[in-house]
Structures are given as C-alpha cells and as structure tokens.
Design a protein around this motif. Structure first.
Motif, short mmCIF file in Angstrom:
data_model
loop_
_atom_site.label_atom_id
_atom_site.label_comp_id
_atom_site.label_asym_id
_atom_site.label_seq_id
_atom_site.Cartn_x
_atom_site.Cartn_y
_atom_site.Cartn_z
N MET A 23 0.85 -1.16 0.00
CA MET A 23 0.00 0.00 0.00
C MET A 23 0.90 1.24 0.00
O MET A 23 1.79 1.37 0.82
N LYS A 24 0.67 2.16 -0.94
CA LYS A 24 1.45 3.38 -1.05
C LYS A 24 0.67 4.51 -0.39
O LYS A 24 -0.45 4.80 -0.77
N ASP B 171 -11.04 6.24 12.29
CA ASP B 171 -10.39 5.38 13.27
C ASP B 171 -9.72 4.21 12.56
O ASP B 171 -9.48 3.17 13.16
N ILE B 172 -9.41 4.42 11.30
CA ILE B 172 -8.91 3.34 10.46
C ILE B 172 -7.40 3.40 10.25
O ILE B 172 -6.73 2.38 10.23
N LEU B 173 -6.85 4.61 10.12
CA LEU B 173 -5.44 4.77 9.77
C LEU B 173 -4.78 5.79 10.69
O LEU B 173 -5.28 6.92 10.82
N GLU C 234 5.33 6.26 9.53
CA GLU C 234 4.63 5.04 9.10
C GLU C 234 3.14 5.19 9.31
O GLU C 234 2.69 5.97 10.14
N ALA C 235 2.39 4.40 8.54
CA ALA C 235 0.94 4.34 8.69
C ALA C 235 0.58 3.00 9.31
O ALA C 235 1.13 1.96 8.93
N PHE C 236 -0.32 3.03 10.26
CA PHE C 236 -0.82 1.83 10.91
C PHE C 236 -2.29 1.72 10.57
O PHE C 236 -3.07 2.61 10.90
N ARG C 237 -2.68 0.63 9.91
CA ARG C 237 -4.08 0.45 9.52
C ARG C 237 -4.77 -0.49 10.50
O ARG C 237 -4.21 -1.52 10.89
N PHE C 238 -5.99 -0.12 10.86
CA PHE C 238 -6.77 -0.90 11.81
C PHE C 238 -8.11 -1.28 11.22
O PHE C 238 -8.65 -0.59 10.36
N ASN C 239 -8.65 -2.40 11.71
CA ASN C 239 -10.01 -2.83 11.40
C ASN C 239 -10.71 -2.94 12.75
O ASN C 239 -10.56 -3.94 13.44
N GLU D 272 -2.13 -3.77 9.37
CA GLU D 272 -0.81 -3.68 8.74
C GLU D 272 -0.17 -2.34 9.02
O GLU D 272 -0.81 -1.40 9.46
N ARG D 273 1.12 -2.28 8.73
CA ARG D 273 1.86 -1.02 8.84
C ARG D 273 2.68 -0.86 7.57
O ARG D 273 3.13 -1.84 6.99
#
Length: 136
Positions: free
Chosen positions: A1-2, A47-49, A61-66, A72-73
């Motif tokens: 993911m970019k 509340d996703i990224l 860095e980006a931290f993605r949440f569900n 992922e990061r």
C-alpha cells in the motif's frame, strides 16, 4: 500500500484516493519503530489509519486498523511545504502547473489549464487558495 501524507494540509493519499486527516495534539504514544524508538501519533484518518513518526529516526509510518484490530503497517511518504512544488509538478501536466504558478504570481495564465488543475487539486482535498499562497 502506497501512502502519502501532505503535511501542510493534513491530507492522506492512499492509492490515488484522498482523505482528510485529523492532526493529533501533543505527544501521544503510537507504537514502536523498527529502530527501537518510540512512535508518536501525528494524525488519524477516521479510526482506520494512524500516521505516526519515530522520535529517534524520524521515519513516518501508517498503521491500519479494522475496528480495534491491527491490520498492517507501511512506510509513508511525507510531503512537506518545501516538497509541495515537486509534488504538484508530478500530479499536474506542465501546462496546468504553469497556469497555477502564473495565477499565483498575478501573471496571465491559461484559464482552461488552471480549471483542470484546480479540479485535480480539489479532488485531492487540497485548498487551492493555500497552494496559490505557497506558490506566490
């Protein structure tokens, strides 16, 4: 993911889609960096990224949440005010960029090219008036 984070506007670009990010006030813990440093939260998209920056190596860095689950990061390319001109040159055609630059400097410009550039910029949730101020 970019992922791109356009700092002056608090906008996150993920796979050519723009999201307005909410900046975080203060120093809030955001995890640990791969270098061992502490990541501090910089901004959130819903509340996703979460965008976080290491206090030691300055990596972003980006931290993605569900929901509450970490997914992922990934690394983030940050576009600061001084990099904005390069970024605009990359996303706009040369005629569009020239039209925006000329408008910012109160020179004659191609209205059609300016209109196309304005549309592209607004699709990225960026403020055209702020960009014109930066380019003037």
């Amino acid at each position: 993911m970019k992922v791109f984070f356009i700092d002056p506007f608090s906008v996150v670009l993920i796979e050519d889609k723009a999201f307005k990010a909410e900046k975080v006030d203060g120093n809030i813990f955001g995890g640990f960096c791969k270098c061992g440093g502490i990541m501090l939260q910089k901004a959130w998209v819903d509340d996703i990224l979460m965008i976080a920056e290491c206090e030691r190596c300055w990596k972003v860095e980006a931290f993605r949440f569900n929901g509450r689950k970490f997914v992922e990061r990934c690394d983030v390319i940050v576009i600061y005010r001084q990099n904005l001109v390069e970024f605009l040159r990359d996303i706009l055609s040369s005629a569009e960029f020239e039209a925006i630059r000329n408008k910012a400097k109160n020179l004659s410009y191609n209205y059609n090219a300016f209109s196309r550039a304005k549309k592209k910029i607004e699709e990225l949730k960026l403020n055209i008036d702020e960009i014109l101020k930066i380019l003037s």
